[in-house]
Write a protein that holds these residues in place. Structure first.
Motif, PDB file in Angstrom:
ATOM      1  N   ARG A  33     -24.922  58.902  27.879  1.00 43.21           N
ATOM      2  CA  ARG A  33     -24.112  58.377  28.987  1.00 43.21           C
ATOM      3  C   ARG A  33     -23.971  59.422  30.090  1.00 43.21           C
ATOM      4  N   ALA A  34     -23.804  60.687  29.719  1.00 43.47           N
ATOM      5  CA  ALA A  34     -23.705  61.748  30.729  1.00 43.47           C
ATOM      6  C   ALA A  34     -25.002  61.866  31.521  1.00 43.47           C
ATOM      7  N   ARG A  35     -26.149  61.777  30.839  1.00 40.44           N
ATOM      8  CA  ARG A  35     -27.442  61.793  31.540  1.00 40.44           C
ATOM      9  C   ARG A  35     -27.543  60.614  32.493  1.00 40.44           C
ATOM     10  N   TRP A  36     -27.112  59.460  32.034  1.00 41.03           N
ATOM     11  CA  TRP A  36     -27.158  58.251  32.851  1.00 41.03           C
ATOM     12  C   TRP A  36     -26.289  58.403  34.106  1.00 41.03           C
ATOM     13  N   GLU A  37     -25.110  58.958  33.939  1.00 38.76           N
ATOM     14  CA  GLU A  37     -24.214  59.134  35.082  1.00 38.76           C
ATOM     15  C   GLU A  37     -24.771  60.153  36.075  1.00 38.76           C
ATOM     16  N   ARG A  38     -25.366  61.233  35.550  1.00 38.75           N
ATOM     17  CA  ARG A  38     -25.986  62.215  36.449  1.00 38.75           C
ATOM     18  C   ARG A  38     -27.122  61.585  37.243  1.00 38.75           C
ATOM     19  N   ARG A  39     -27.931  60.785  36.569  1.00 40.52           N
ATOM     20  CA  ARG A  39     -29.056  60.157  37.249  1.00 40.52           C
ATOM     21  C   ARG A  39     -28.574  59.146  38.282  1.00 40.52           C
ATOM     22  N   ALA A  40     -27.503  58.440  37.999  1.00 37.07           N
ATOM     23  CA  ALA A  40     -26.947  57.512  38.983  1.00 37.07           C
ATOM     24  C   ALA A  40     -26.520  58.257  40.243  1.00 37.07           C
ATOM     25  N   ASP A  41     -25.902  59.418  40.063  1.00 37.65           N
ATOM     26  CA  ASP A  41     -25.511  60.234  41.216  1.00 37.65           C
ATOM     27  C   ASP A  41     -26.739  60.677  42.003  1.00 37.65           C
ATOM     28  N   GLU A  42     -27.781  61.112  41.293  1.00 37.54           N
ATOM     29  CA  GLU A  42     -29.004  61.555  41.970  1.00 37.54           C
ATOM     30  C   GLU A  42     -29.661  60.422  42.754  1.00 37.54           C
ATOM     31  N   LEU A  43     -29.599  59.219  42.210  1.00 36.79           N
ATOM     32  CA  LEU A  43     -30.220  58.066  42.866  1.00 36.79           C
ATOM     33  C   LEU A  43     -29.327  57.460  43.939  1.00 36.79           C
ATOM     34  N   GLY A  44     -28.068  57.849  43.957  1.00 32.34           N
ATOM     35  CA  GLY A  44     -27.143  57.314  44.943  1.00 32.34           C
ATOM     36  C   GLY A  44     -26.745  55.873  44.693  1.00 32.34           C
ATOM     37  N   VAL A  45     -26.682  55.477  43.414  1.00 32.05           N
ATOM     38  CA  VAL A  45     -26.287  54.108  43.078  1.00 32.05           C
ATOM     39  C   VAL A  45     -24.986  54.135  42.281  1.00 32.05           C
ATOM     40  N   GLU A  46     -24.238  53.056  42.361  1.00 32.98           N
ATOM     41  CA  GLU A  46     -22.952  52.969  41.690  1.00 32.98           C
ATOM     42  C   GLU A  46     -22.854  51.649  40.925  1.00 32.98           C
ATOM     43  N   PRO A  47     -23.474  51.571  39.750  1.00 34.06           N
ATOM     44  CA  PRO A  47     -23.355  50.355  38.950  1.00 34.06           C
ATOM     45  C   PRO A  47     -21.896  50.083  38.568  1.00 34.06           C
ATOM     46  N   VAL A  48     -21.602  48.838  38.317  1.00 35.62           N
ATOM     47  CA  VAL A  48     -20.280  48.423  37.872  1.00 35.62           C
ATOM     48  C   VAL A  48     -20.309  48.362  36.350  1.00 35.62           C
ATOM     49  N   VAL A  49     -19.544  49.229  35.700  1.00 32.13           N
ATOM     50  CA  VAL A  49     -19.508  49.279  34.236  1.00 32.13           C
ATOM     51  C   VAL A  49     -18.209  48.638  33.778  1.00 32.13           C
ATOM     52  N   LEU A  50     -18.314  47.431  33.244  1.00 30.53           N
ATOM     53  CA  LEU A  50     -17.131  46.671  32.845  1.00 30.53           C
ATOM     54  C   LEU A  50     -16.650  47.017  31.446  1.00 30.53           C
ATOM     55  N   GLY A  51     -17.522  47.555  30.610  1.00 35.11           N
ATOM     56  CA  GLY A  51     -17.158  47.739  29.213  1.00 35.11           C
ATOM     57  C   GLY A  51     -17.050  46.395  28.524  1.00 35.11           C
ATOM     58  N   SER A  52     -16.256  46.323  27.465  1.00 29.53           N
ATOM     59  CA  SER A  52     -16.097  45.066  26.735  1.00 29.53           C
ATOM     60  C   SER A  52     -15.339  44.055  27.587  1.00 29.53           C
ATOM     61  N   VAL A  53     -15.903  42.880  27.704  1.00 32.96           N
ATOM     62  CA  VAL A  53     -15.297  41.789  28.462  1.00 32.96           C
ATOM     63  C   VAL A  53     -14.667  40.819  27.470  1.00 32.96           C
ATOM     64  N   PRO A  54     -13.443  40.360  27.710  1.00 28.65           N
ATOM     65  CA  PRO A  54     -12.839  39.384  26.788  1.00 28.65           C
ATOM     66  C   PRO A  54     -13.779  38.227  26.507  1.00 28.65           C
ATOM     67  N   ASP A  55     -13.805  37.801  25.256  1.00 30.35           N
ATOM     68  CA  ASP A  55     -14.782  36.809  24.829  1.00 30.35           C
ATOM     69  C   ASP A  55     -14.708  35.527  25.650  1.00 30.35           C
TER      70      ASP A  55
END
Length: 358
Positions: A232-254
């Motif tokens: 996850r840390a690698r993923w977040e670093r790469r998102a910063d490098e790419l300049g993108v901000e995905p929306v991470v919702l986590g668990s969504v109520p069923d």
């Protein structure tokens, strides 16, 4: 028959969704079904209500010490479930994962997909859970062939069902609410982890934004036993490098998940390893265009109902196509495929296998 179905968690992972749906479908057929699992983090129930026709046995599983390794947690999970479970009352003991299979000993085992672990405890757990059960089920032919090639074992192939009506007929107001909140979006369900191809999807999202700058990447789910903090840390670093901000919702109520899926403009499923792809089949039920990793198992399951991609560039191109080309016939084909996978048929086939073993 008295049937025990065993899983390792109460959280909304694919194997747990499968276990509950199968249990409920078997109960509809008149069978006496009990679901056993571990209640992690103080959980006393599953992530969703379960039919009262199914008995539940949730074994308390306390949090371990802060320095507990994944291997140690797995061993403690096995020991906790083993100490609580008594196989004597049951005609069939059916484990859905390597933890529960190790805990109960002699059992039927569903091998949803085959992992390759390097942690010694996990590798040993995985191996025992394949070689020790006396009967095996796989949710696709591709995984059954892996089992045959790697271990010489023959498995019954019984595909997943899908809760078709739940995803095909969602509340328009709920869909509108998700669109108002998120705008146009590509959705994936399964969290951020290596097996789900999350880094490749991130790269594809950055490429996609060059042509579709308004489209967001939305990630739902992610409850897991394993520790993916480094990934996850690698993923977040790469998102910063790419300049993108995905929306991470986590668990969504069923009860909110079907509308989230149905409101998506496309569904991405770039997993590196899968057994069936239940979340992707749910997207087809909702009429959402689907782009998946080009894997033999996903070719088998989805055929012409999905777009296939092997690299981030191909993934971006396929997603871009689904965002610009309306394909009503493709949506209908996808929904017809999803509708053909019913839990009632899966339960009937499980029951036939159980009876042949007794």
């Amino acid at each position: 028959m008295k049937i025990a179905l065993l899983s390792y968690s109460t959280k909304p992972r694919g194997g747990v969704v499968h276990t509950l749906a199968l249990a409920e479908a078997l109960a509809v057929l008149g069978e006496d079904v009990t679901v056993w699992t571990l209640g992690r983090g103080g959980d006393t129930g599953f992530f969703r209500p379960v039919s009262p026709a199914v008995r539940l046995r949730i074994v308390p599983f306390a949090d371990g010490p802060a320095d507990e390794t994944v291997g140690q947690r797995v061993q403690r999970s096995i020991a906790t479930l083993r100490d609580a479970f008594d196989p004597a009352p049951y005609d069939i003991v059916h484990a859905q994962d390597c933890i529960s299979a190790n805990a109960v000993g002699r059992c039927v085992r569903t091998v949803h997909h085959i992992d390759h672990f390097t942690t010694p405890e996990l590798a040993a757990c995985h191996e025992r859970a394949i070689v020790e059960p006396y009967a095996h089920i796989c949710v696709s032919t591709a995984v059954a062939e892996e089992l045959r090639a790697g271990w010489g074992l023959s498995a019954e192939v019984i595909a997943n069902g899908v809760a078709y009506d739940r995803f095909a007929a969602t509340d328009p107001t709920a869909r509108s609410s998700w669109r108002s909140r998120l705008g146009r979006y590509v959705l994936t369900v399964g969290g951020i982890e290596p097996r789900k191809g999350s880094l490749d999807l991130l790269e594809a999202h950055a490429l996609l934004r060059a042509e579709h700058p308004d489209v967001r990447l939305v990630i739902a789910g992610g409850e897991t036993l394993f520790d993916y903090r480094d990934y996850r840390a690698r993923w977040e670093r790469r998102a910063d490098e790419l300049g993108v901000e995905p929306v991470v919702l986590g668990s969504v109520p069923d009860d909110e998940l079907p509308a989230l899926v149905a409101a998506a403009n496309a569904f991405a499923f770039p997993s590196l390893k899968e057994g069936f792809g239940l979340a992707a089949m749910e997207a087809l039920a909702a009429g959402v265009p689907l782009v998946v990793r080009d894997l033999p198992v996903l070719r088998e399951v989805f055929g012409p109902a999905a777009h296939f991609a092997a690299t981030p560039a191909q993934l971006a191109a396929a997603l871009g196509h689904t965002l610009t080309v309306d394909d009503p016939a493709g949506r209908v084909a996808g929904q017809e495929l999803a509708a053909a996978h019913t839990w009632s048929e899966a339960a009937r086939r499980h029951l036939a296998l159980y009876r042949s073993l007794n």
